[in-house]
Scaffold this active site. Sequence first.
Site, PDB file in Angstrom:
ATOM      1  N   LYS A  51      74.058  49.884  10.852  1.00  0.00           N
ATOM      2  CA  LYS A  51      73.558  50.014  11.926  1.00  0.00           C
ATOM      3  C   LYS A  51      71.684  50.441  11.077  1.00  0.00           C
ATOM      4  O   LYS A  51      70.998  51.209  12.031  1.00  0.00           O
ATOM      5  CB  LYS A  51      73.783  50.543  12.578  1.00  0.00           C
ATOM      6  CG  LYS A  51      75.712  50.746  12.615  1.00  0.00           C
ATOM      7  CD  LYS A  51      75.530  48.862  13.402  1.00  0.00           C
ATOM      8  CE  LYS A  51      75.301  48.923  15.156  1.00  0.00           C
ATOM      9  NZ  LYS A  51      75.516  47.312  15.208  1.00  0.00           N
ATOM     10  N   ALA A  52      71.203  50.396  10.501  1.00  0.00           N
ATOM     11  CA  ALA A  52      69.600  50.560   9.809  1.00  0.00           C
ATOM     12  C   ALA A  52      69.128  50.274  10.353  1.00  0.00           C
ATOM     13  O   ALA A  52      67.814  49.616   9.888  1.00  0.00           O
ATOM     14  CB  ALA A  52      69.704  50.708   8.729  1.00  0.00           C
ATOM     15  N   THR A  54      69.640  45.887  10.345  1.00  0.00           N
ATOM     16  CA  THR A  54      70.062  44.722   9.635  1.00  0.00           C
ATOM     17  C   THR A  54      69.233  43.176  10.451  1.00  0.00           C
ATOM     18  O   THR A  54      69.088  42.506  10.315  1.00  0.00           O
ATOM     19  CB  THR A  54      71.178  44.681   9.583  1.00  0.00           C
ATOM     20  OG1 THR A  54      71.962  45.807   9.225  1.00  0.00           O
ATOM     21  CG2 THR A  54      71.512  43.688   7.637  1.00  0.00           C
ATOM     22  N   LYS A 116      73.529  38.323   3.863  1.00  0.00           N
ATOM     23  CA  LYS A 116      72.820  39.926   4.107  1.00  0.00           C
ATOM     24  C   LYS A 116      74.528  40.839   3.519  1.00  0.00           C
ATOM     25  O   LYS A 116      75.502  40.206   3.218  1.00  0.00           O
ATOM     26  CB  LYS A 116      73.678  40.177   5.254  1.00  0.00           C
ATOM     27  CG  LYS A 116      74.385  41.180   6.500  1.00  0.00           C
ATOM     28  CD  LYS A 116      74.905  41.026   7.570  1.00  0.00           C
ATOM     29  CE  LYS A 116      75.397  41.729   8.083  1.00  0.00           C
ATOM     30  NZ  LYS A 116      75.551  41.854   9.652  1.00  0.00           N
ATOM     31  N   THR A 117      74.322  41.755   3.124  1.00  0.00           N
ATOM     32  CA  THR A 117      74.591  43.035   2.899  1.00  0.00           C
ATOM     33  C   THR A 117      75.392  44.450   2.976  1.00  0.00           C
ATOM     34  O   THR A 117      74.326  44.973   3.226  1.00  0.00           O
ATOM     35  CB  THR A 117      75.159  42.626   1.641  1.00  0.00           C
ATOM     36  OG1 THR A 117      76.399  43.570   0.956  1.00  0.00           O
ATOM     37  CG2 THR A 117      74.018  43.486   0.347  1.00  0.00           C
ATOM     38  N   HIS A 118      75.586  45.177   3.150  1.00  0.00           N
ATOM     39  CA  HIS A 118      76.271  46.202   3.901  1.00  0.00           C
ATOM     40  C   HIS A 118      76.837  47.235   2.239  1.00  0.00           C
ATOM     41  O   HIS A 118      77.104  48.440   2.424  1.00  0.00           O
ATOM     42  CB  HIS A 118      77.081  46.750   4.530  1.00  0.00           C
ATOM     43  CG  HIS A 118      76.605  46.982   5.830  1.00  0.00           C
ATOM     44  ND1 HIS A 118      74.837  46.366   6.624  1.00  0.00           N
ATOM     45  CD2 HIS A 118      76.926  45.685   6.875  1.00  0.00           C
ATOM     46  CE1 HIS A 118      75.141  45.469   7.428  1.00  0.00           C
ATOM     47  NE2 HIS A 118      75.942  45.264   8.477  1.00  0.00           N
ATOM     48  N   SER A 148      73.845  55.389  16.296  1.00  0.00           N
ATOM     49  CA  SER A 148      74.361  53.531  16.372  1.00  0.00           C
ATOM     50  C   SER A 148      75.702  53.624  16.237  1.00  0.00           C
ATOM     51  O   SER A 148      76.262  52.566  16.344  1.00  0.00           O
ATOM     52  CB  SER A 148      73.366  52.846  15.825  1.00  0.00           C
ATOM     53  OG  SER A 148      73.119  51.686  15.375  1.00  0.00           O
ATOM     54  N   TYR A 203      62.911  52.021   9.303  1.00  0.00           N
ATOM     55  CA  TYR A 203      63.441  51.618  10.393  1.00  0.00           C
ATOM     56  C   TYR A 203      62.907  51.772  10.834  1.00  0.00           C
ATOM     57  O   TYR A 203      62.054  51.698  11.847  1.00  0.00           O
ATOM     58  CB  TYR A 203      64.417  51.577  11.083  1.00  0.00           C
ATOM     59  CG  TYR A 203      65.124  51.604  12.231  1.00  0.00           C
ATOM     60  CD1 TYR A 203      65.916  50.109  12.677  1.00  0.00           C
ATOM     61  CD2 TYR A 203      64.917  52.377  13.794  1.00  0.00           C
ATOM     62  CE1 TYR A 203      65.992  49.892  14.153  1.00  0.00           C
ATOM     63  CE2 TYR A 203      65.014  51.674  15.069  1.00  0.00           C
ATOM     64  CZ  TYR A 203      65.718  51.336  15.491  1.00  0.00           C
ATOM     65  OH  TYR A 203      66.556  50.360  16.571  1.00  0.00           O
ATOM     66  N   SER A 238      60.825  41.546  18.758  1.00  0.00           N
ATOM     67  CA  SER A 238      60.784  42.823  19.816  1.00  0.00           C
ATOM     68  C   SER A 238      62.282  43.071  20.464  1.00  0.00           C
ATOM     69  O   SER A 238      62.930  41.943  20.275  1.00  0.00           O
ATOM     70  CB  SER A 238      60.059  43.086  20.432  1.00  0.00           C
ATOM     71  OG  SER A 238      60.569  41.923  21.326  1.00  0.00           O
ATOM     72  N   MET A 242      64.724  39.882  21.587  1.00  0.00           N
ATOM     73  CA  MET A 242      66.346  40.091  20.740  1.00  0.00           C
ATOM     74  C   MET A 242      67.630  40.766  21.722  1.00  0.00           C
ATOM     75  O   MET A 242      68.033  39.288  21.921  1.00  0.00           O
ATOM     76  CB  MET A 242      66.240  40.492  19.320  1.00  0.00           C
ATOM     77  CG  MET A 242      65.316  40.219  18.852  1.00  0.00           C
ATOM     78  SD  MET A 242      65.517  41.078  16.742  1.00  0.00           S
ATOM     79  CE  MET A 242      67.085  40.332  16.549  1.00  0.00           C
ATOM     80  N   LYS A 268      70.268  50.233  22.192  1.00  0.00           N
ATOM     81  CA  LYS A 268      68.739  51.103  22.242  1.00  0.00           C
ATOM     82  C   LYS A 268      67.980  50.494  21.679  1.00  0.00           C
ATOM     83  O   LYS A 268      66.226  50.591  22.380  1.00  0.00           O
ATOM     84  CB  LYS A 268      69.072  52.514  23.071  1.00  0.00           C
ATOM     85  CG  LYS A 268      69.591  53.066  23.455  1.00  0.00           C
ATOM     86  CD  LYS A 268      69.884  55.333  23.854  1.00  0.00           C
ATOM     87  CE  LYS A 268      69.886  55.915  24.847  1.00  0.00           C
ATOM     88  NZ  LYS A 268      70.023  56.841  24.718  1.00  0.00           N
TER      89      LYS A 268
HETATM   90  P1  A3P Z   1      70.883  51.267  18.158  1.00  0.00           P
HETATM   91  O1  A3P Z   1      72.641  51.335  17.900  1.00  0.00           O
HETATM   92  O2  A3P Z   1      70.422  52.720  17.987  1.00  0.00           O
HETATM   93  O3  A3P Z   1      70.599  50.746  19.834  1.00  0.00           O
HETATM   94  P2  A3P Z   1      72.289  46.138  12.682  1.00  0.00           P
HETATM   95  O4  A3P Z   1      71.834  45.459  13.083  1.00  0.00           O
HETATM   96  O5  A3P Z   1      72.119  46.883  11.207  1.00  0.00           O
HETATM   97  O6  A3P Z   1      73.722  46.583  12.950  1.00  0.00           O
HETATM   98  O7  A3P Z   1      71.252  47.324  12.768  1.00  0.00           O
HETATM   99  C1  A3P Z   1      71.887  47.911  14.745  1.00  0.00           C
HETATM  100  C2  A3P Z   1      70.541  48.193  15.564  1.00  0.00           C
HETATM  101  O8  A3P Z   1      69.338  48.349  15.345  1.00  0.00           O
HETATM  102  C3  A3P Z   1      70.943  48.773  16.556  1.00  0.00           C
HETATM  103  O9  A3P Z   1      70.317  49.621  16.899  1.00  0.00           O
HETATM  104  C4  A3P Z   1      70.128  47.933  17.868  1.00  0.00           C
HETATM  105  O10 A3P Z   1      69.721  48.516  18.929  1.00  0.00           O
HETATM  106  C5  A3P Z   1      68.613  47.884  16.516  1.00  0.00           C
HETATM  107  N1  A3P Z   1      67.920  46.624  17.198  1.00  0.00           N
HETATM  108  C6  A3P Z   1      68.407  45.447  16.674  1.00  0.00           C
HETATM  109  N2  A3P Z   1      67.456  44.327  17.347  1.00  0.00           N
HETATM  110  C7  A3P Z   1      66.127  45.966  16.953  1.00  0.00           C
HETATM  111  C8  A3P Z   1      64.874  45.147  17.385  1.00  0.00           C
HETATM  112  N3  A3P Z   1      64.955  43.931  18.067  1.00  0.00           N
HETATM  113  N4  A3P Z   1      64.030  46.312  18.036  1.00  0.00           N
HETATM  114  C9  A3P Z   1      64.363  47.588  17.268  1.00  0.00           C
HETATM  115  N5  A3P Z   1      65.897  48.040  17.096  1.00  0.00           N
HETATM  116  C10 A3P Z   1      66.735  47.271  17.328  1.00  0.00           C
END
Ligand code: A3P
Length: 305
Positions: A51-52, A54, A116-118, A148, A203, A238, A242, A268
């Site tokens: 959730k950073a 990715t 990809k990896t976490h 998130s 981020y 953006s 996306m 969000k």
């Molecule tokens: P939120 O839950 O705060 O909206 P991951 O891809 O690591 O799972 O991270 C998901 C988080 O990145 C979510 O955060 C998602 O909305 C946000 N995200 C995905 N695409 C994005 C983008 N183009 N710009 C900004 N945030 C994005």
Amino acid sequence: MKDLSLGETMIRTGLREVDGVPVTEPIASIWDQVWKFKAKPDDVLIATYAKAGTTWTQEIVDMIQQNGDTEKCKRETTYKRHPFLECMGPREQKDINLFCSNTQLAEAMPSPRTIKTHLPAQLLPPSFWEQNCKIIYVARNAKDNLVSYYHFHRMNKGLPDPGTWEEFVEKFMTGKVLWGSWYDHVKGWWKAKDKHRILYLFYEDMKENPKREIQKIAKFLEKDLSDEVLNKIVHSTSFEVMKENPMANYTKDFEGIMDHSISPFMRKGTVADWKNHFTVAQNEKFDEDYKKKMSDTSLVFRMEL
Ligand code: A3P
């Protein structure tokens, strides 16, 4: 009788530790296979705490690699374009494509591959270091990352039950969540960058100035992009674009497992949403604990812009 969807038949996974790091039962069951994964020198690895940002970074990297060709980037979903190294679903559902081990998916993929990896740095299969692969690490401030992650647990039945918000905050602080301690994760990779080819991104910087950060990634990947292509990448990666892109918003994979009506994957995409979640008392407790856990690193995060 009504047919049960996959989500309705699924029991949420428990966690099992691999070298002290909690992972899902299915990941633990294939750990040997993950550890022995053979990286190739031209692999690019995108590493993050879950959730950073990715998916965002994956889209940027693919757009750079495809020279800004949006149609090429729509050839497959994010999940299928970039194998998720350690991902493995419940064993009993192995026959479903989604749940086959991603190490096999990566092996079948032609080079150059983006993976990809976490995993925390100490659990990364050694071949990535041995092959000197390029690694892009993205970190997000703890509070937004936690918010998130909480909503993602609510909507994704492939993950353990998050419990209440209060319970999840506690679990996050103690590292008793999938992929372990956020604190150890960001610090571990921060340290690793002194020895390896790692581009460490934030981020918050990406939100503040996406063009600047995309340029950094392009330079790291040794790709020269025109200003026109760069602007195109800024636009198509953006949040707003996306969110509407079915090949990047996870509405096509994990059907019946991710329930976007509970909380959309593209939720969000902002900095400082934590202010809408933490109580004053929670925030004070979190800050105090954070100071202790982050006292041994030079790593600094911005919690707001
Ligand atoms: P939120 O839950 O705060 O909206 P991951 O891809 O690591 O799972 O991270 C998901 C988080 O990145 C979510 O955060 C998602 O909305 C946000 N995200 C995905 N695409 C994005 C983008 N183009 N710009 C900004 N945030 C994005």
